[in-house]
Design an enzyme around this catalytic site. Structure first.
Site: not given
Ligand code: PEP
Length: 252
Positions: A233-234, A167, A212, A95, A173, A9-11, A97
């Site tokens: 993600g990251g 999640e 993470s 998600h 994150g 997930n590149w966000k 976010e």
């Protein structure tokens, strides 16, 4: 035996030049025929670029959100059919976010799940508790509420060709990963909740862990019986890390 899936997930990250370098680095390491499905969910403006680079490869692509509407006066929205037009296989739905920063409720997330399925996409439905909810002993109640919203919208059979991602919000994150035991406990609960409606669907459903995930902790997480891969993600923005996570999913 459930197949495993690793999704990046590149966000809100990327650029034409940076995406090209990252995707070409992934293509060098991830072969076309492999037992672990691999995908990247990129910002919508880059979906055409993802298709141009990834078509015919072992890496699928998808979006991070979609509209619950099919078409019409909904400025700024992107429909499931548009994502299919761009060759997407996956779309992330609900998600945390989106839920916390953009006011998405369980009902909206469930409607988006239905819109994605109706368009022929594979939705990745995200659930997870906040730290406060976990500390109050409400983890199961929160997961039950989020899963039930989905079951109410589509029934258990609607999950047949979808994915769920657990999640925990406190792990996204933050660098704080859930332990393998914590992830497995939550994911076993989700599976059982769905299993109460349809045991076969629950048994076949891939449930990913997200929060993470790194190359260094992926193997332990993916070794758990209810963890069928990861939503990353990251670490999905760093080719070496993402490939390491993908490899960890194949080593069970
Ligand atoms: C995510 O965005 O879904 C996620 C799990 O992020 P991170 O891996 O950075 O915690």
């Amino acid at each position: 035996m459930r197949s495993k899936v690793v999704v990046g997930n590149w966000k809100l990250n990327g650029s034409l030049a940076g995406n090209e370098a990252l995707l070409k680095a992934l293509l060098r390491e991830i072969p076309r025929d492999n037992p672990v499905a691999c995908a990247v969910c990129v910002p919508s403006p880059y979906l055409a670029q993802a298709r141009a680079l990834l078509e015919g490869s072992g890496i699928a692509w998808g979006a991070q959100d979609l509209s619950r509407h099919d078409h019409g006066a909904y400025t700024g929205e992107v429909s499931g059919a548009m994502l299919v037009d761009l060759g997407c296989r996956y779309v992330i739905v609900g998600h945390s976010e989106r839920r916390t920063l953009f006011g998405e409720t369980d009902a909206i997330a469930a409607q988006k799940y239905v819109a994605a399925r109706n368009a022929g996409l594979t939705p990745i439905y995200c659930v997870g508790e906040t730290l406060e909810e976990r500390e109050r002993g409400q983890m199961q109640a929160v997961l039950a509420r989020q899963v039930d919203a989905l079951l109410a919208g589509y029934g258990a059979t609607g999950l047949e060709r979808g994915l769920v991602a657990y999640e925990p919000v406190w792990a996204i994150g933050t660098g704080k990963t859930a332990t393998a035991a914590q992830a497995d406990e939550a994911q076993a609960f989700i599976r059982a909740r769905i299993g109460a409606k349809d045991a076969g669907v629950a048994e076949r459903l891939p449930i990913l862990y997200g929060g993470s995930v790194k190359a260094a902790n992926a193997k332990e997480l993916f070794a758990m019986p209810n963890v069928d891969g990861g939503l990353v993600g990251g670490a999905s923005l760093v080719a070496e890390e993402f490939v390491g996570i993908w490899r960890a999913a194949g080593s069970r």
